[in-house]
Design a protein around this motif. Structure first.
Motif, PDB file in Angstrom:
ATOM      1  N   THR A 421       0.847  -1.185   0.000  1.00 15.70           N
ATOM      2  CA  THR A 421       0.000   0.000   0.000  1.00 15.70           C
ATOM      3  C   THR A 421       0.883   1.236   0.000  1.00 15.70           C
ATOM      4  O   THR A 421       1.679   1.438   0.929  1.00 15.70           O
ATOM      5  CB  THR A 421      -0.936   0.007   1.215  1.00 15.70           C
ATOM      6  OG1 THR A 421      -1.760  -1.170   1.178  1.00 15.70           O
ATOM      7  CG2 THR A 421      -1.834   1.246   1.196  1.00 15.70           C
ATOM      8  N   PHE A 422       0.736   2.042  -1.026  1.00 15.41           N
ATOM      9  CA  PHE A 422       1.614   3.190  -1.245  1.00 15.41           C
ATOM     10  C   PHE A 422       1.495   4.205  -0.120  1.00 15.41           C
ATOM     11  O   PHE A 422       0.401   4.579   0.310  1.00 15.41           O
ATOM     12  CB  PHE A 422       1.266   3.856  -2.583  1.00 15.41           C
ATOM     13  CG  PHE A 422       2.100   5.067  -2.902  1.00 15.41           C
ATOM     14  CD1 PHE A 422       3.397   4.923  -3.368  1.00 15.41           C
ATOM     15  CD2 PHE A 422       1.590   6.342  -2.729  1.00 15.41           C
ATOM     16  CE1 PHE A 422       4.169   6.032  -3.674  1.00 15.41           C
ATOM     17  CE2 PHE A 422       2.341   7.458  -3.036  1.00 15.41           C
ATOM     18  CZ  PHE A 422       3.644   7.310  -3.503  1.00 15.41           C
ATOM     19  N   ALA A 423       2.662   4.650   0.366  1.00 20.34           N
ATOM     20  CA  ALA A 423       2.720   5.752   1.323  1.00 20.34           C
ATOM     21  C   ALA A 423       2.914   7.050   0.543  1.00 20.34           C
ATOM     22  O   ALA A 423       3.582   7.068  -0.493  1.00 20.34           O
ATOM     23  CB  ALA A 423       3.869   5.542   2.309  1.00 20.34           C
ATOM     24  N   ALA A 450      11.340  13.198 -10.774  1.00 21.09           N
ATOM     25  CA  ALA A 450       9.988  12.678 -10.542  1.00 21.09           C
ATOM     26  C   ALA A 450       9.756  12.408  -9.065  1.00 21.09           C
ATOM     27  O   ALA A 450      10.662  11.996  -8.336  1.00 21.09           O
ATOM     28  CB  ALA A 450       9.788  11.398 -11.346  1.00 21.09           C
ATOM     29  N   ASP A 451       8.516  12.631  -8.612  1.00 14.91           N
ATOM     30  CA  ASP A 451       8.114  12.259  -7.260  1.00 14.91           C
ATOM     31  C   ASP A 451       7.827  10.759  -7.204  1.00 14.91           C
ATOM     32  O   ASP A 451       7.697  10.096  -8.243  1.00 14.91           O
ATOM     33  CB  ASP A 451       6.870  13.043  -6.836  1.00 14.91           C
ATOM     34  CG  ASP A 451       7.156  14.523  -6.641  1.00 14.91           C
ATOM     35  OD1 ASP A 451       8.305  14.858  -6.309  1.00 14.91           O
ATOM     36  OD2 ASP A 451       6.229  15.336  -6.816  1.00 14.91           O
ATOM     37  N   ALA A 452       7.675  10.269  -5.979  1.00 17.09           N
ATOM     38  CA  ALA A 452       7.462   8.830  -5.795  1.00 17.09           C
ATOM     39  C   ALA A 452       6.220   8.350  -6.537  1.00 17.09           C
ATOM     40  O   ALA A 452       6.217   7.272  -7.152  1.00 17.09           O
ATOM     41  CB  ALA A 452       7.357   8.502  -4.305  1.00 17.09           C
ATOM     42  N   LYS A 453       5.120   9.151  -6.522  1.00 15.38           N
ATOM     43  CA  LYS A 453       3.882   8.696  -7.160  1.00 15.38           C
ATOM     44  C   LYS A 453       3.956   8.758  -8.684  1.00 15.38           C
ATOM     45  O   LYS A 453       3.025   8.312  -9.370  1.00 15.38           O
ATOM     46  CB  LYS A 453       2.691   9.526  -6.675  1.00 15.38           C
ATOM     47  CG  LYS A 453       2.740  10.991  -6.993  1.00 15.38           C
ATOM     48  CD  LYS A 453       1.447  11.671  -6.532  1.00 15.38           C
ATOM     49  CE  LYS A 453       1.491  13.179  -6.719  1.00 15.38           C
ATOM     50  NZ  LYS A 453       2.503  13.811  -5.849  1.00 15.38           N
ATOM     51  N   SER A 454       5.044   9.324  -9.215  1.00 17.38           N
ATOM     52  CA  SER A 454       5.262   9.273 -10.661  1.00 17.38           C
ATOM     53  C   SER A 454       6.177   8.120 -11.048  1.00 17.38           C
ATOM     54  O   SER A 454       6.185   7.690 -12.209  1.00 17.38           O
ATOM     55  CB  SER A 454       5.881  10.596 -11.139  1.00 17.38           C
ATOM     56  OG  SER A 454       5.002  11.676 -10.915  1.00 17.38           O
ATOM     57  N   ILE A 455       6.939   7.628 -10.079  1.00 19.83           N
ATOM     58  CA  ILE A 455       7.842   6.500 -10.329  1.00 19.83           C
ATOM     59  C   ILE A 455       7.090   5.181 -10.249  1.00 19.83           C
ATOM     60  O   ILE A 455       7.296   4.274 -11.061  1.00 19.83           O
ATOM     61  CB  ILE A 455       9.014   6.528  -9.330  1.00 19.83           C
ATOM     62  CG1 ILE A 455       9.774   7.856  -9.452  1.00 19.83           C
ATOM     63  CG2 ILE A 455       9.943   5.345  -9.550  1.00 19.83           C
ATOM     64  CD1 ILE A 455      10.783   8.083  -8.358  1.00 19.83           C
ATOM     65  N   VAL A 456       6.226   5.067  -9.245  1.00 23.12           N
ATOM     66  CA  VAL A 456       5.336   3.909  -9.130  1.00 23.12           C
ATOM     67  C   VAL A 456       3.899   4.400  -9.255  1.00 23.12           C
ATOM     68  O   VAL A 456       3.587   5.528  -8.894  1.00 23.12           O
ATOM     69  CB  VAL A 456       5.526   3.154  -7.792  1.00 23.12           C
ATOM     70  CG1 VAL A 456       6.928   2.603  -7.683  1.00 23.12           C
ATOM     71  CG2 VAL A 456       5.209   4.060  -6.598  1.00 23.12           C
ATOM     72  N   VAL A 457       3.046   3.563  -9.804  1.00 24.26           N
ATOM     73  CA  VAL A 457       1.627   3.896  -9.938  1.00 24.26           C
ATOM     74  C   VAL A 457       0.902   3.306  -8.735  1.00 24.26           C
ATOM     75  O   VAL A 457       0.790   2.084  -8.602  1.00 24.26           O
ATOM     76  CB  VAL A 457       1.053   3.324 -11.240  1.00 24.26           C
ATOM     77  CG1 VAL A 457      -0.420   3.707 -11.382  1.00 24.26           C
ATOM     78  CG2 VAL A 457       1.855   3.815 -12.435  1.00 24.26           C
ATOM     79  N   PRO A 458       0.403   4.154  -7.832  1.00 21.57           N
ATOM     80  CA  PRO A 458      -0.252   3.639  -6.631  1.00 21.57           C
ATOM     81  C   PRO A 458      -1.612   3.016  -6.920  1.00 21.57           C
ATOM     82  O   PRO A 458      -2.308   3.439  -7.857  1.00 21.57           O
ATOM     83  CB  PRO A 458      -0.414   4.898  -5.755  1.00 21.57           C
ATOM     84  CG  PRO A 458       0.439   5.956  -6.384  1.00 21.57           C
ATOM     85  CD  PRO A 458       0.497   5.613  -7.838  1.00 21.57           C
ATOM     86  N   GLU A 459      -1.967   2.020  -6.128  1.00 27.18           N
ATOM     87  CA  GLU A 459      -3.321   1.456  -6.148  1.00 27.18           C
ATOM     88  C   GLU A 459      -3.806   1.117  -7.561  1.00 27.18           C
ATOM     89  O   GLU A 459      -4.907   1.474  -7.971  1.00 27.18           O
ATOM     90  CB  GLU A 459      -4.301   2.425  -5.478  1.00 27.18           C
ATOM     91  CG  GLU A 459      -3.977   2.749  -4.029  1.00 27.18           C
ATOM     92  CD  GLU A 459      -4.069   1.516  -3.123  1.00 27.18           C
ATOM     93  OE1 GLU A 459      -5.185   1.008  -2.934  1.00 27.18           O
ATOM     94  OE2 GLU A 459      -3.012   1.065  -2.650  1.00 27.18           O
ATOM     95  N   VAL A 460      -2.953   0.425  -8.315  1.00 29.94           N
ATOM     96  CA  VAL A 460      -3.406  -0.086  -9.615  1.00 29.94           C
ATOM     97  C   VAL A 460      -4.619  -0.982  -9.382  1.00 29.94           C
ATOM     98  O   VAL A 460      -5.607  -0.922 -10.115  1.00 29.94           O
ATOM     99  CB  VAL A 460      -2.275  -0.836 -10.331  1.00 29.94           C
ATOM    100  CG1 VAL A 460      -2.764  -1.435 -11.641  1.00 29.94           C
ATOM    101  CG2 VAL A 460      -1.106   0.097 -10.576  1.00 29.94           C
ATOM    102  N   VAL A 464      -1.892  -2.701  -4.304  1.00 34.90           N
ATOM    103  CA  VAL A 464      -0.859  -3.070  -5.283  1.00 34.90           C
ATOM    104  C   VAL A 464      -0.331  -1.817  -5.972  1.00 34.90           C
ATOM    105  O   VAL A 464      -1.105  -0.943  -6.381  1.00 34.90           O
ATOM    106  CB  VAL A 464      -1.406  -4.053  -6.347  1.00 34.90           C
ATOM    107  CG1 VAL A 464      -0.367  -4.293  -7.447  1.00 34.90           C
ATOM    108  CG2 VAL A 464      -1.814  -5.363  -5.697  1.00 34.90           C
ATOM    109  N   VAL A 465       1.003  -1.731  -6.081  1.00 34.23           N
ATOM    110  CA  VAL A 465       1.642  -0.670  -6.861  1.00 34.23           C
ATOM    111  C   VAL A 465       2.438  -1.320  -7.992  1.00 34.23           C
ATOM    112  O   VAL A 465       2.858  -2.477  -7.888  1.00 34.23           O
ATOM    113  CB  VAL A 465       2.586   0.206  -6.004  1.00 34.23           C
ATOM    114  CG1 VAL A 465       1.842   0.868  -4.855  1.00 34.23           C
ATOM    115  CG2 VAL A 465       3.768  -0.611  -5.488  1.00 34.23           C
ATOM    116  N   CYS A 466       2.634  -0.571  -9.069  1.00 35.11           N
ATOM    117  CA  CYS A 466       3.435  -1.048 -10.193  1.00 35.11           C
ATOM    118  C   CYS A 466       4.402   0.044 -10.615  1.00 35.11           C
ATOM    119  O   CYS A 466       4.118   1.237 -10.461  1.00 35.11           O
ATOM    120  CB  CYS A 466       2.554  -1.419 -11.393  1.00 35.11           C
ATOM    121  SG  CYS A 466       1.371  -2.746 -11.093  1.00 35.11           S
TER     122      CYS A 466
END
Length: 535
Positions: A421-423, A450-460, A464-466
């Motif tokens: 779960t993305f922080a 890039a910020d963290a939410k641009s590096i990983v996609v939260p709550e796909v 789950v993150v991707c």
């Protein structure tokens, strides 16, 4: 009696007269000789020559790149100056823009544009790598004249769109389907007094992209058929229209000469979640070029966080935007990659460490487009960032090394997904997770961090993150809107410069000051429902 002029004065006057007479005689003689020469030329040869030297082209790669970039900048300035500005006292106009992720569950940005006479609002997806602006269209069917839509809808239709919980049609493992409703507005040329359809016999039609004219018949509409990279299809007829825009003083003005595709058929992608496409690509037919030519050759847009609320709004600006010039603004030479825009990348860093990427991957050539598969472009119509294998492999390997201890998840459309779960800031001590920094280095010492939410996609899907990157088999690589979010971007055609800086895009005074006035003015002429109302 007064004394007469002395001998010296008389001598001086005589000398002056002789000098003037001599000059006059010489000039007359030269004119006679010139006439004789011209007559001789007329009696013999009818041409003359002057020497012409080819411009010097530097030999070194970097100097050649700068040389050809300067030539392209000069040509672009000439093109931008061929059309006068819309108003001498007007330097900019803006259009409201929102993320459609929490509205129609699609990863794109929509801009509300008022088109036609009377002006009606349409929610168009923003695309920087497209050259055709099109709108869902209702035509009166006339046999032999132009194509018509088999089903004739009302002016506005509530569409039910079925999407998956894996982020908009990804077909994720275990994702449940849900239905969301959006309102689509149909453009009807017969009810717009400013619509002028193009015909196949017109030169303007032949210059338009994707036209399918086969006959020079004057009564045949200029038809088109476009297949985009994501296999989305649109077809219809071309015409010329006007848009109504709110200029700097808050008044509404007409923007003429816009090429619009009246689309009678759309298929694929997210065509049911918006009214059409607003093209900003580098083509005379695009909305972006037509508008920029009248407003100083500059356009800018501020991309909200893709997960921003459905009522959050940012802006698309044409003309000088003071918000661009602020501390932290980066500048890099603008590259024209066919109809798309790009920048010359010099490297990628993960966790502050440069990755081992072959330099030829970024070598576009001196003209910026000599090697069409190299380099990188910007595309607001694409969500995830797509990288060629020589870039994708080291990027994902470096990022995965920080997340590999997490349980893996299988999500269609992504290679690297994790049960986590993305922080908000990408730091989670409880699970020993810290999303590393990621930056793209560009020419001119520009850096896209890039910020963290641009590096990983939260709550796909929930929990789950991707990684926000995918592999592309053929270049150029593509920076998608997830990596571009929460930045303001400016394309300056006059200076051939790309500018960008971090910005939350939620506190824009110019838009807040004039948007209410523009909305109230335009709403009096239209009873159309607002774009994307609550379901």
């Amino acid at each position: 009696m007064p004394a007469g002029p002395g001998p010296l004065v008389v001598v001086l006057l005589l000398s002056l007269l002789l000098l003037v007479a001599g000059i006059h005689g010489r000039l007359q003689h030269e004119e006679e000789e010139e006439e004789e020469e011209v007559q001789d030329q007329e009696g013999g040869s009818s041409s003359f020559t002057l020497p012409v030297w080819a411009p010097h082209v530097p030999e070194s790669g970097e100097e050649r790149r700068e040389h050809f970039r300067a030539l392209m900048a000069k040509d672009m300035r000439r093109m931008m100056r061929q059309v006068p500005e819309l108003m001498s006292k007007t330097d900019m106009f803006e259009l409201p823009m929102r993320s459609a992720l929490n509205i129609a569950q699609v990863g794109m940005y929509v801009v509300v544009v008022r088109i036609g006479t009377p002006a009606l609002p349409y929610s168009l997806a923003l695309e920087t790598a497209n050259e055709v602006t099109w709108i869902n269209c209702r035509l009166r069917r006339r046999k032999g004249k132009h194509p018509g839509r088999p089903h004739v809808p009302p002016a506005a239709t509530t569409m039910s769109i079925q999407v998956d919980d894996d982020g908009g049609g990804g077909g994720g493992s275990g994702g449940k389907s849900k239905v969301t409703k959006v309102i689509m507005n149909w453009y009807r040329p017969a009810k717009s007094s400013s619509w002028r359809r193009f015909r196949c016999s017109q030169r303007a039609c032949m210059d338009l992209p994707y036209n399918t004219c086969e006959s020079p018949d004057q009564n045949t509409s200029c038809t088109y058929y476009q297949v985009m990279k994501d296999s989305t299809i649109t077809s219809g007829i071309y015409g010329q229209e006007k848009a109504t825009v709110a200029v700097s003083d808050g008044t509404m003005k007409k923007l003429p000469g816009l090429v619009i595709g009246c689309s009678t058929f759309e298929h694929g992608g997210a065509v049911n979640s918006h009214d059409g496409i607003l093209s900003l690509g580098n083509s005379p037919s695009s909305f972006g070029i037509a508008a920029a030519r009248r407003f100083g050759g500059r356009l800018s847009f501020c991309l909200l966080a893709t997960t921003s609320g459905r009522n959050a709004s940012s802006y698309l600006t044409f003309g000088a935007n003071p918000a661009v010039q602020a501390p932290g603004t980066m500048e890099t030479p603008l590259l024209y990659r066919d109809v798309a825009y790009g920048a010359h990348v010099t490297g990628i860093l993960v966790g502050g460490q440069p990755l081992d990427i072959p330099p030829e991957v970024w070598d576009e050539g001196p003209l910026g487009n000599d090697n069409p598969e190299a380099g990188i472009i910007l595309d607001t119509g694409t969500s995830i960032t797509y990288l060629v294998s020589a870039v994708y492999d080291p990027v994902t390997a470096a990022l995965d090394s920080h997340l590999a201890h997490l349980p893996k998840a299988e999500i269609k459309g992504f290679e690297y997904c994790y049960n986590w779960t993305f922080a908000g800031d990408g730091v989670d001590p409880a699970h020993n997770v810290t999303i590393p920094s990621f930056s793209i280095e560009m020419a001119g010492d520009a850096r896209l961090a890039a910020d963290a939410k641009s590096i990983v996609v939260p709550e796909v899907v929930p929990g789950v993150v991707c990684l926000g990157f995918n592999r592309i088999s053929q270049g150029p690589s593509i920076i998608g809107n997830v990596l571009m979010q929460e930045h303001i971007w400016e394309i300056d055609h006059m200076s051939t410069v790309l500018r960008f800086r971090k910005d939350k895009c939620i506190n824009h005074q110019q838009l807040n000051r004039h948007h209410k006035k523009a909305s109230s003015s335009s709403s009096s002429s239209s009873s159309s429902p607002p774009p994307y109302p609550a379901a």
